[in-house]
Design a protein around this motif. Structure first.
Motif, PDB file in Angstrom:
ATOM      1  N   LEU A  35      -6.153 -36.578  67.783  1.00  8.24           N
ATOM      2  CA  LEU A  35      -7.547 -36.204  67.549  1.00  8.24           C
ATOM      3  C   LEU A  35      -8.294 -36.559  68.829  1.00  8.24           C
ATOM      4  CD1 LEU A  35      -9.711 -35.163  65.589  1.00  8.24           C
ATOM      5  CD2 LEU A  35     -10.027 -37.517  64.816  1.00  8.24           C
ATOM      6  N   LEU A  36      -8.626 -35.553  69.600  1.00  3.53           N
ATOM      7  CA  LEU A  36      -9.060 -35.757  70.969  1.00  3.53           C
ATOM      8  C   LEU A  36     -10.458 -35.204  71.197  1.00  3.53           C
ATOM      9  CD1 LEU A  36      -5.715 -34.541  72.602  1.00  3.53           C
ATOM     10  CD2 LEU A  36      -6.295 -36.861  71.841  1.00  3.53           C
ATOM     11  N   GLY A  42     -17.673 -36.742  68.045  1.00  3.87           N
ATOM     12  CA  GLY A  42     -17.653 -36.718  66.591  1.00  3.87           C
ATOM     13  C   GLY A  42     -16.352 -37.202  65.984  1.00  3.87           C
ATOM     14  N   LYS A  43     -15.426 -37.674  66.828  1.00  3.17           N
ATOM     15  CA  LYS A  43     -14.108 -38.096  66.333  1.00  3.17           C
ATOM     16  C   LYS A  43     -14.218 -39.280  65.371  1.00  3.17           C
ATOM     17  CE  LYS A  43     -12.305 -39.149  70.281  1.00  3.17           C
ATOM     18  NZ  LYS A  43     -13.564 -39.097  71.057  1.00  3.17           N
ATOM     19  N   THR A  44     -14.942 -40.319  65.784  1.00  3.11           N
ATOM     20  CA  THR A  44     -15.026 -41.524  64.958  1.00  3.11           C
ATOM     21  C   THR A  44     -15.721 -41.229  63.635  1.00  3.11           C
ATOM     22  OG1 THR A  44     -14.995 -42.989  66.884  1.00  3.11           O
ATOM     23  CG2 THR A  44     -15.909 -43.885  64.843  1.00  3.11           C
ATOM     24  N   THR A  45     -16.780 -40.434  63.669  1.00  6.35           N
ATOM     25  CA  THR A  45     -17.470 -40.057  62.429  1.00  6.35           C
ATOM     26  C   THR A  45     -16.530 -39.330  61.489  1.00  6.35           C
ATOM     27  OG1 THR A  45     -19.577 -39.872  63.612  1.00  6.35           O
ATOM     28  CG2 THR A  45     -19.423 -38.786  61.471  1.00  6.35           C
ATOM     29  N   LEU A  46     -15.718 -38.452  62.040  1.00  6.30           N
ATOM     30  CA  LEU A  46     -14.754 -37.716  61.224  1.00  6.30           C
ATOM     31  C   LEU A  46     -13.745 -38.662  60.584  1.00  6.30           C
ATOM     32  CD1 LEU A  46     -13.893 -34.925  60.314  1.00  6.30           C
ATOM     33  CD2 LEU A  46     -12.584 -34.708  62.433  1.00  6.30           C
ATOM     34  N   MET A  47     -13.234 -39.612  61.365  1.00  3.83           N
ATOM     35  CA  MET A  47     -12.276 -40.576  60.817  1.00  3.83           C
ATOM     36  C   MET A  47     -12.922 -41.465  59.761  1.00  3.83           C
ATOM     37  SD  MET A  47      -9.953 -41.643  64.135  1.00  3.83           S
ATOM     38  CE  MET A  47     -11.333 -41.857  65.267  1.00  3.83           C
ATOM     39  N   GLN A  48     -14.184 -41.794  59.957  1.00  4.73           N
ATOM     40  CA  GLN A  48     -14.885 -42.610  58.961  1.00  4.73           C
ATOM     41  C   GLN A  48     -15.030 -41.868  57.642  1.00  4.73           C
ATOM     42  OE1 GLN A  48     -18.460 -43.473  61.174  1.00  4.73           O
ATOM     43  NE2 GLN A  48     -17.700 -45.462  61.882  1.00  4.73           N
ATOM     44  N   MET A  49     -15.222 -40.560  57.695  1.00  6.75           N
ATOM     45  CA  MET A  49     -15.312 -39.795  56.450  1.00  6.75           C
ATOM     46  C   MET A  49     -13.947 -39.671  55.781  1.00  6.75           C
ATOM     47  SD  MET A  49     -18.178 -36.811  57.093  1.00  6.75           S
ATOM     48  CE  MET A  49     -17.585 -36.233  58.683  1.00  6.75           C
ATOM     49  N   ILE A  50     -12.905 -39.454  56.562  1.00  6.54           N
ATOM     50  CA  ILE A  50     -11.557 -39.346  56.003  1.00  6.54           C
ATOM     51  C   ILE A  50     -11.167 -40.639  55.295  1.00  6.54           C
ATOM     52  CG2 ILE A  50      -9.098 -39.164  56.614  1.00  6.54           C
ATOM     53  CD1 ILE A  50      -9.947 -37.204  58.829  1.00  6.54           C
ATOM     54  N   LEU A 185      -3.635 -40.166  66.145  1.00 11.83           N
ATOM     55  CA  LEU A 185      -4.005 -40.966  67.307  1.00 11.83           C
ATOM     56  C   LEU A 185      -5.265 -40.382  67.902  1.00 11.83           C
ATOM     57  CD1 LEU A 185      -0.583 -41.389  69.158  1.00 11.83           C
ATOM     58  CD2 LEU A 185      -1.911 -43.224  68.133  1.00 11.83           C
ATOM     59  N   SER A 186      -6.323 -41.184  67.936  1.00 12.39           N
ATOM     60  CA  SER A 186      -7.553 -40.785  68.618  1.00 12.39           C
ATOM     61  C   SER A 186      -7.625 -41.565  69.917  1.00 12.39           C
ATOM     62  CB  SER A 186      -8.773 -41.084  67.746  1.00 12.39           C
ATOM     63  OG  SER A 186      -9.963 -40.762  68.447  1.00 12.39           O
ATOM     64  N   THR A 187      -7.628 -40.849  71.037  1.00 14.57           N
ATOM     65  CA  THR A 187      -7.526 -41.535  72.324  1.00 14.57           C
ATOM     66  C   THR A 187      -8.115 -40.690  73.434  1.00 14.57           C
ATOM     67  OG1 THR A 187      -5.967 -42.461  73.925  1.00 14.57           O
ATOM     68  CG2 THR A 187      -5.224 -40.558  72.675  1.00 14.57           C
ATOM     69  N   HIS A 188      -8.462 -41.354  74.534  1.00 11.27           N
ATOM     70  CA  HIS A 188      -8.847 -40.628  75.747  1.00 11.27           C
ATOM     71  C   HIS A 188      -7.723 -40.655  76.767  1.00 11.27           C
ATOM     72  CE1 HIS A 188      -9.737 -44.820  76.829  1.00 11.27           C
ATOM     73  NE2 HIS A 188      -9.617 -44.435  78.084  1.00 11.27           N
ATOM     74  N   LEU A 189      -6.639 -41.389  76.491  1.00 13.80           N
ATOM     75  CA  LEU A 189      -5.478 -41.445  77.383  1.00 13.80           C
ATOM     76  C   LEU A 189      -4.505 -40.335  76.999  1.00 13.80           C
ATOM     77  CD1 LEU A 189      -4.933 -45.323  77.447  1.00 13.80           C
ATOM     78  CD2 LEU A 189      -6.160 -43.912  79.116  1.00 13.80           C
ATOM     79  N   ILE A 190      -4.958 -39.109  77.174  1.00 11.12           N
ATOM     80  CA  ILE A 190      -4.237 -37.959  76.626  1.00 11.12           C
ATOM     81  C   ILE A 190      -2.861 -37.787  77.258  1.00 11.12           C
ATOM     82  CG2 ILE A 190      -4.319 -35.461  76.274  1.00 11.12           C
ATOM     83  CD1 ILE A 190      -7.388 -35.714  76.276  1.00 11.12           C
ATOM     84  N   ASP A 191      -2.782 -37.902  78.576  1.00  5.58           N
ATOM     85  CA  ASP A 191      -1.491 -37.686  79.231  1.00  5.58           C
ATOM     86  C   ASP A 191      -0.460 -38.714  78.794  1.00  5.58           C
ATOM     87  OD1 ASP A 191      -2.122 -35.391  80.570  1.00  5.58           O
ATOM     88  OD2 ASP A 191      -2.672 -36.374  82.440  1.00  5.58           O
ATOM     89  N   GLU A 192      -0.894 -39.939  78.507  1.00  5.13           N
ATOM     90  CA  GLU A 192       0.051 -40.975  78.073  1.00  5.13           C
ATOM     91  C   GLU A 192       0.684 -40.642  76.729  1.00  5.13           C
ATOM     92  OE1 GLU A 192      -1.546 -45.060  80.233  1.00  5.13           O
ATOM     93  OE2 GLU A 192      -1.281 -44.986  78.073  1.00  5.13           O
ATOM     94  N   VAL A 193      -0.085 -40.021  75.840  1.00  7.68           N
ATOM     95  CA  VAL A 193       0.431 -39.758  74.490  1.00  7.68           C
ATOM     96  C   VAL A 193       0.902 -38.317  74.304  1.00  7.68           C
ATOM     97  CG1 VAL A 193      -1.038 -41.541  73.495  1.00  7.68           C
ATOM     98  CG2 VAL A 193      -1.841 -39.178  73.529  1.00  7.68           C
ATOM     99  N   SER A 194       0.724 -37.481  75.323  1.00 11.27           N
ATOM    100  CA  SER A 194       0.995 -36.053  75.156  1.00 11.27           C
ATOM    101  C   SER A 194       2.441 -35.771  74.750  1.00 11.27           C
ATOM    102  CB  SER A 194       0.656 -35.290  76.438  1.00 11.27           C
ATOM    103  OG  SER A 194       1.451 -35.728  77.523  1.00 11.27           O
ATOM    104  N   ARG A 195       3.372 -36.609  75.219  1.00 21.18           N
ATOM    105  CA  ARG A 195       4.789 -36.346  74.918  1.00 21.18           C
ATOM    106  C   ARG A 195       5.141 -36.633  73.461  1.00 21.18           C
ATOM    107  NH1 ARG A 195       7.804 -41.032  74.753  1.00 21.18           N
ATOM    108  NH2 ARG A 195       6.741 -42.929  75.455  1.00 21.18           N
ATOM    109  N   VAL A 276       0.227 -27.201  83.292  1.00 21.93           N
ATOM    110  CA  VAL A 276      -0.996 -27.984  83.444  1.00 21.93           C
ATOM    111  C   VAL A 276      -0.858 -29.233  82.578  1.00 21.93           C
ATOM    112  CG1 VAL A 276      -3.509 -27.983  83.264  1.00 21.93           C
ATOM    113  CG2 VAL A 276      -2.295 -25.844  83.700  1.00 21.93           C
ATOM    114  N   PRO A 277      -1.069 -30.427  83.144  1.00 25.33           N
ATOM    115  CA  PRO A 277      -1.056 -31.631  82.296  1.00 25.33           C
ATOM    116  C   PRO A 277      -2.037 -31.464  81.136  1.00 25.33           C
ATOM    117  CG  PRO A 277      -1.121 -32.237  84.617  1.00 25.33           C
ATOM    118  CD  PRO A 277      -1.318 -30.753  84.558  1.00 25.33           C
ATOM    119  N   LEU A 278      -1.627 -31.923  79.964  1.00 25.50           N
ATOM    120  CA  LEU A 278      -2.421 -31.694  78.759  1.00 25.50           C
ATOM    121  C   LEU A 278      -3.845 -32.223  78.901  1.00 25.50           C
ATOM    122  CD1 LEU A 278      -2.157 -30.491  75.928  1.00 25.50           C
ATOM    123  CD2 LEU A 278      -1.557 -32.768  75.096  1.00 25.50           C
ATOM    124  N   GLN A 279      -4.004 -33.410  79.486  1.00 21.87           N
ATOM    125  CA  GLN A 279      -5.342 -33.970  79.626  1.00 21.87           C
ATOM    126  C   GLN A 279      -6.211 -33.084  80.508  1.00 21.87           C
ATOM    127  OE1 GLN A 279      -5.845 -38.171  79.862  1.00 21.87           O
ATOM    128  NE2 GLN A 279      -7.406 -38.047  81.443  1.00 21.87           N
TER     129      GLN A 279
END
Length: 297
Positions: A35-36, A42-50, A185-195, A276-279
């Motif tokens: 969840l990027l 709006g990511k955190t708000t969405l997770m709070q509702m879930i 996974l909600s993160t800004h380290l997209i390239d680290e988790v892309s795999r 292209v790297p995902l991030q």
């Protein structure tokens, strides 16, 4: 595939601010989702509702086929590890793990104890005396050992060095393989988790911009690089997300999946084509120049 989370036209507003704006998507069982999006997307708000920590303004939300609000059948199957989890001042690491054993029906204490050793956590130390990285490690231990059917990590590794983050990813994949469940996974380290991501949902300005399998998303664009004039010749008539030049060299991110004709043209111009790297791809797709509105070369 069974949907663990079903969201239909979900909106959350705070006075004159709309944090989540008419979003719809489904999260399937047995996948690792990313969840990027940018901060404030709006990511955190969405997770709070879930996780029933915030009520929607409108729309429909179902988790395990039911409304999650005041529903212990649903909430007992969710583990939500927040970015800045708060603990009582007198709680020790061991107290947090004891609490987890009461909260999560699938809690694996042996696994938790092993993770405590792996991350070198002091069980008897009070939580308020832990470093930022150790606090994150406690959250990782709780999330992994919970074995919750829906496990959500919101920036779970603040303060962790690269080696510790890599260890977390390895442990997550290993345990996920042995004990399949749905992970977000909600993160800004997209390239680290892309795999390890199987599906990506990108939120931008409260709306879903991308909801796509990771492999499919990677095929949305490619990079071409070489002499500036040759790159421009290759990109002519194509949709370009981004350009960079340095001296007589240039690179461009081109929308689409290169076909045989593209590859032949690139060879004739002595250009290099690459993924292209995902991030980087997501950054350009969520820039103010939204996808589909880039200029033709």
């Amino acid at each position: 595939m069974t949907a663990v989370v079903e969201v239909s036209r979900l909106t959350k507003s705070y006075r004159d601010v709309t944090a989540v704006d008419d979003v719809s998507f489904a999260i399937e069982a047995g996948k690792i989702y990313g969840l990027l999006g940018r901060n404030g997307a709006g990511k955190t708000t969405l997770m709070q509702m879930i996780t029933a920590q915030a009520f929607p303004t409108s729309g429909e939300l179902r988790v395990f086929g039911e409304s999650p609000f005041e529903n212990n059948r649903v909430l007992s199957r969710i583990c939500f590890i927040k970015e800045s989890q708060k603990y009582p001042d007198n709680y020790r690491v061991a107290d947090v793990l004891d609490l987890c054993s009461d909260l999560f029906p699938n809690w694996d204490r042996d696994f938790a104890d092993r993770l405590v050793e792996v991350f070198r956590l002091p069980p008897k130390r009070q939580m308020r005396k832990l470093s930022r990285g150790m606090l994150s490690s406690v959250g990782i231990v709780a999330g992994l050992a919970s074995r919750a059917p829906l496990t959500i990590f919101d920036e779970p590794y603040l303060g962790l060095d690269a080696a510790s983050r890599s260890l977390f990813y390895e442990l997550l994949v290993e345990d996920y393989a042995e004990h399949p469940r749905t992970v977000i996974l909600s993160t800004h380290l997209i390239d680290e988790v892309s795999r390890i991501l199987e599906h990506v949902i990108v939120i931008n300005d409260g709306r879903v911009l991308i909801d796509e399998e990771t492999d499919s998303l990677r095929n949305r664009a490619f990079t071409v690089s070489g002499a500036t004039a040759d790159v421009e010749a290759f990109a002519k008539g194509k949709t370009v997300l981004h350009r960079e030049t340095l001296g007589g060299l240039a690179s461009a991110i081109v929308v689409g999946n290169p076909g045989a004709d593209d590859r032949q043209l690139a060879r004739s111009l002595r250009l290099e084509l690459d993924n292209v790297p995902l991030q980087q791809l997501i950054v350009h797709l969520t820039s103010r120049k939204s996808y589909g509105k880039e200029a033709k070369a």
